[in-house]
Design a protein around this motif. Structure first.
Motif, PDB file in Angstrom:
ATOM      1  N   LYS A 184       0.831  -1.207   0.000  1.00  0.00           N
ATOM      2  CA  LYS A 184       0.000   0.000   0.000  1.00  0.00           C
ATOM      3  C   LYS A 184       0.863   1.254   0.000  1.00  0.00           C
ATOM      4  O   LYS A 184       0.625   2.195  -0.755  1.00  0.00           O
ATOM      5  CB  LYS A 184      -0.940  -0.003   1.207  1.00  0.00           C
ATOM      6  CG  LYS A 184      -1.808   1.244   1.313  1.00  0.00           C
ATOM      7  CD  LYS A 184      -2.784   1.144   2.443  1.00  0.00           C
ATOM      8  CE  LYS A 184      -3.862   0.150   2.123  1.00  0.00           C
ATOM      9  NZ  LYS A 184      -4.678   0.559   0.941  1.00  0.00           N
ATOM     10  N   ASN A 185       1.872   1.276   0.853  1.00  0.00           N
ATOM     11  CA  ASN A 185       2.720   2.461   0.937  1.00  0.00           C
ATOM     12  C   ASN A 185       3.551   2.639  -0.327  1.00  0.00           C
ATOM     13  O   ASN A 185       3.819   3.766  -0.750  1.00  0.00           O
ATOM     14  CB  ASN A 185       3.637   2.363   2.154  1.00  0.00           C
ATOM     15  CG  ASN A 185       4.263   3.699   2.500  1.00  0.00           C
ATOM     16  OD1 ASN A 185       3.607   4.597   3.002  1.00  0.00           O
ATOM     17  ND2 ASN A 185       5.545   3.838   2.195  1.00  0.00           N
ATOM     18  N   ARG A 188       1.392   4.326  -2.812  1.00  0.00           N
ATOM     19  CA  ARG A 188       1.218   5.729  -2.449  1.00  0.00           C
ATOM     20  C   ARG A 188       2.458   6.551  -2.784  1.00  0.00           C
ATOM     21  O   ARG A 188       2.360   7.673  -3.298  1.00  0.00           O
ATOM     22  CB  ARG A 188       0.909   5.843  -0.952  1.00  0.00           C
ATOM     23  CG  ARG A 188      -0.477   5.374  -0.564  1.00  0.00           C
ATOM     24  CD  ARG A 188      -0.633   5.412   0.949  1.00  0.00           C
ATOM     25  NE  ARG A 188      -1.986   5.044   1.361  1.00  0.00           N
ATOM     26  CZ  ARG A 188      -2.349   4.850   2.616  1.00  0.00           C
ATOM     27  NH1 ARG A 188      -1.461   4.971   3.588  1.00  0.00           N
ATOM     28  NH2 ARG A 188      -3.593   4.527   2.914  1.00  0.00           N
ATOM     29  N   ASP A 189       3.644   6.013  -2.470  1.00  0.00           N
ATOM     30  CA  ASP A 189       4.878   6.749  -2.732  1.00  0.00           C
ATOM     31  C   ASP A 189       5.055   7.029  -4.215  1.00  0.00           C
ATOM     32  O   ASP A 189       5.430   8.141  -4.615  1.00  0.00           O
ATOM     33  CB  ASP A 189       6.084   5.941  -2.219  1.00  0.00           C
ATOM     34  CG  ASP A 189       6.225   6.008  -0.713  1.00  0.00           C
ATOM     35  OD1 ASP A 189       5.596   6.882  -0.092  1.00  0.00           O
ATOM     36  OD2 ASP A 189       6.959   5.165  -0.155  1.00  0.00           O
ATOM     37  N   SER A 192       2.395   9.616  -5.358  1.00  0.00           N
ATOM     38  CA  SER A 192       2.677  10.960  -4.838  1.00  0.00           C
ATOM     39  C   SER A 192       3.827  11.623  -5.591  1.00  0.00           C
ATOM     40  O   SER A 192       3.784  12.824  -5.891  1.00  0.00           O
ATOM     41  CB  SER A 192       3.014  10.888  -3.348  1.00  0.00           C
ATOM     42  OG  SER A 192       1.898  10.444  -2.602  1.00  0.00           O
ATOM     43  N   GLU A 237      -3.788   2.730  -6.105  1.00  0.00           N
ATOM     44  CA  GLU A 237      -3.749   4.111  -5.603  1.00  0.00           C
ATOM     45  C   GLU A 237      -4.231   5.030  -6.715  1.00  0.00           C
ATOM     46  O   GLU A 237      -3.691   5.029  -7.829  1.00  0.00           O
ATOM     47  CB  GLU A 237      -2.329   4.484  -5.181  1.00  0.00           C
ATOM     48  CG  GLU A 237      -2.220   5.849  -4.538  1.00  0.00           C
ATOM     49  CD  GLU A 237      -2.905   5.941  -3.174  1.00  0.00           C
ATOM     50  OE1 GLU A 237      -3.180   7.087  -2.739  1.00  0.00           O
ATOM     51  OE2 GLU A 237      -3.151   4.884  -2.559  1.00  0.00           O
ATOM     52  N   ARG A 239      -5.464   8.996  -7.915  1.00  0.00           N
ATOM     53  CA  ARG A 239      -5.371  10.428  -7.637  1.00  0.00           C
ATOM     54  C   ARG A 239      -6.066  11.213  -8.749  1.00  0.00           C
ATOM     55  O   ARG A 239      -6.147  10.772  -9.894  1.00  0.00           O
ATOM     56  CB  ARG A 239      -3.903  10.876  -7.552  1.00  0.00           C
ATOM     57  CG  ARG A 239      -3.062  10.120  -6.517  1.00  0.00           C
ATOM     58  CD  ARG A 239      -3.410  10.522  -5.099  1.00  0.00           C
ATOM     59  NE  ARG A 239      -2.677   9.734  -4.123  1.00  0.00           N
ATOM     60  CZ  ARG A 239      -1.459  10.037  -3.670  1.00  0.00           C
ATOM     61  NH1 ARG A 239      -0.837  11.092  -4.123  1.00  0.00           N
ATOM     62  NH2 ARG A 239      -0.888   9.268  -2.767  1.00  0.00           N
ATOM     63  N   CYS A 266     -11.621   3.130  -0.440  1.00  0.00           N
ATOM     64  CA  CYS A 266     -10.507   3.886   0.112  1.00  0.00           C
ATOM     65  C   CYS A 266     -10.313   3.662   1.599  1.00  0.00           C
ATOM     66  O   CYS A 266      -9.293   4.042   2.158  1.00  0.00           O
ATOM     67  CB  CYS A 266     -10.702   5.375  -0.155  1.00  0.00           C
ATOM     68  SG  CYS A 266     -10.636   5.760  -1.923  1.00  0.00           S
TER      69      CYS A 266
END
Length: 530
Positions: A184-185, A188-189, A192, A237, A239, A266
């Motif tokens: 998950k992270n 996200r990284d 982002s 993820e 955006r 989410c």
């Protein structure tokens, strides 16, 4: 139970005691950690540049030597002779592998992207999505220090034709995957960084990854994952524009990468557990396991788990040593508090990893005679023989010969880098005049014993063949073949994720008769391709 190589006692070094962690820097403790050096002292230092470089080189050498010494103690706790030829350079190889797996901390997405941002006129004013798919990655789980690997799909909708060089997305993925991560992270990284550096209208990052263990995957499952296998995970993820699930571009991109039926939520049910790093309550979900999970979580691992209780003190020692190795690693010793890694998480991860190391080397502590007694006294043996979805076992008559064969999952640890390797093993036993009196459980017991040691693939197949000849002298022919994927090929510089190693040995009739040996090879290939 036969305990081989029993040490006099577990390590009792003062620096290895739980809780005695003063004077050390830990990952993610806080934002106001002391810098690596005192700037004022450096400003006043009148030494030459060469002298300062020499000083820093000595400091790096000392850190490397300390890491190797700590891991040498880990090997001793596992019952290994650190003077043995195959193990002698393992601490150095382990240190280099660790540095490679944490090398992402020394890089930033902005640095690897550089000035590779362009304005493409044909995209200006058009809603044309760019998708870079099937980017292979290898990472280390922050909760367990175990590897996970897979593919990343990155889709973004450029704003007024602003695009980035395609190769840069693979480099950005490497920056964040070469760290202690969670799926998950990681998603996200990556999202982002692209959102910040490229400023697109929308970003969609999909990660499909594989764990070696059901329990780890069960811990990371959240509302954004797709239902299915416990070992294969999918994280998404979204955006900007792609947050709209009904958006035309979102549906098109998900369909393009084969996830058209994906629904995202989410709300992450696993975020609380990710924050505190608690892995003590991790359990398998109980759904059918894949052969990859059976490589490292087999029948004998569960059956003999109670026999490892005497390793409690040893496990605590290894946990402390692993914790010191990671907290003293150059890339982790000075992370700020915003990192996904925390002190508690790293402590729990060291505990999980220590337990896994002991489990994967427990074959040395059980004699083959004891394992055979366990097998023959197991009341559920015959029922299980018919229902093991990770193995294929059968006996048949081939012309005038009797044949018994097993095709099963197998996993072990490479003694050179302490990284896992896994795959399939094929065993064929031949009797000229009588039926081969061997059960599937007996074959699995022999495979388990020698795979649960620090190993080399070539040695593993030879030890299995030798054990079969010794314990079943009436057998006239032995054929053992293994096809394995090695994580050292994934984690180290080569990163050849699809490379396989093939090893086989023959004994007795199979060694003398080329036609019979070739028949085994054909059988193995047909099973591997099916």
């Amino acid at each position: 139970m036969d305990v081989a190589g029993e040490e006099k006692s577990a390590m009792a070094c003062p620096c290895c005691q739980p809780g005695d962690l003063s004077g050390q820097n830990f990952a993610g403790i806080g934002r106001n950690q002391a810098p690596l050096y005192d700037e004022e002292i450096l400003e006043e230092d009148s030494s030459s540049a060469d002298e300062q470089i020499t000083c820093l080189s000595l400091e790096v050498a000392q850190q490397q030597a300390q890491c190797e010494d700590l891991f040498r103690q880990v090997l001793k706790c596992l019952g290994e002779d650190t003077r043995r030829e195959g193990i002698l350079k393992t601490p150095s190889r382990y240190r280099k592998a660790l540095a490679q797996m944490l090398s992402g901390y020394a890089k930033t997405a902005q640095n690897v992207l550089g000035d590779a941002i362009f304005n493409e006129e044909t995209l200006a004013g058009n809603r044309q999505t760019v998708c870079v798919g099937n980017i292979e990655f290898y990472s280390t789980d922050a909760h367990t220090l175990m590897p996970f690997f897979g593919e990343v799909h990155i889709c973004y909708l450029p704003d007024e034709g602003k695009v980035a060089g395609l190769s840069k997305f693979a480099r950005i993925t490497e920056v964040f995957s070469k760290r202690l991560q969670t799926p998950k992270n990681l998603a996200r990284d990556i999202a982002s960084s692209i959102e910040t550096l490229v400023s697109p209208v929308g970003v969609l990052v999909v990660i499909k990854c594989v764990y070696l263990n059901n329990a780890i995957c069960a811990m990371h499952k959240s509302g954004s994952g797709i239902p299915g296998d416990d070992v294969v995970m999918t994280e998404v993820e979204q955006r900007g524009l792609f947050l709209d699930q009904k958006c035309k571009e979102t549906r098109e991109m998900l369909g393009l990468i084969g996830l058209s039926d994906l629904t995202t939520d989410c709300s992450s049910k696993g975020e609380e557990r990710e924050r505190n790093g608690n892995t003590n309550d991790m359990k398998s979900s109980g759904s059918p396991s894949t052969s990859l999970a059976h490589c490292f979580d087999g029948y004998f691992d569960e059956l003999l788990s109670t026999g490892r209780q005497f390793n409690t003190e040893r496990e605590n020692t290894i946990k402390n040593l692993i914790f010191q190795i990671y907290t003293q690693a150059p890339y982790l010793a000075h992370l700020n508090g915003s990192s996904v890694v925390s002190r508690d998480m790293l402590w729990n991860a060291s505990s999980f990893y220590a337990n896994w190391l002991l489990k994967m080397t427990s074959g040395s502590f059980f004699s083959l005679e004891h394992l055979m007694q366990v097998v023959r006294s197991d009341q559920q043996q015959h029922a299980y023989d018919d229902g093991d979805d990770s193995s294929m076992f059968r006996k048949y008559r081939n012309n005038s010969y009797y044949v018994c064969e097993l095709y099963s999952s197998v996993g072990s640890i490479c003694e050179h880098h302490i990284l896992p390797f896994f795959g399939k093993v094929y065993i064929s036993l031949l009797g000229k005049k009588r039926e081969v009196d061997v059960t599937m459980r007996e074959l699995q017991a022999i495979t388990w014993k020698y795979s649960r040691q620090l190993q080399l693939q070539e040695r593993l197949v030879s030890q299995i063949a030798d054990a079969l000849e010794k314990h079943f002298p009436s057998i006239d022919g032995v054929f053992v073949c293994m096809s394995g994927y090695h994580h050292c090929m994934r984690a180290r510089g080569a990163e050849k994720t699809s490379a396989k190693t093939l090893s086989f040995v023959t004994r007795g009739f199979y060694q003398e008769d080329e036609f019979a040996s070739m028949e085994c090879i054909k059988r193995f290939r047909s099973m591997a391709d099916s």
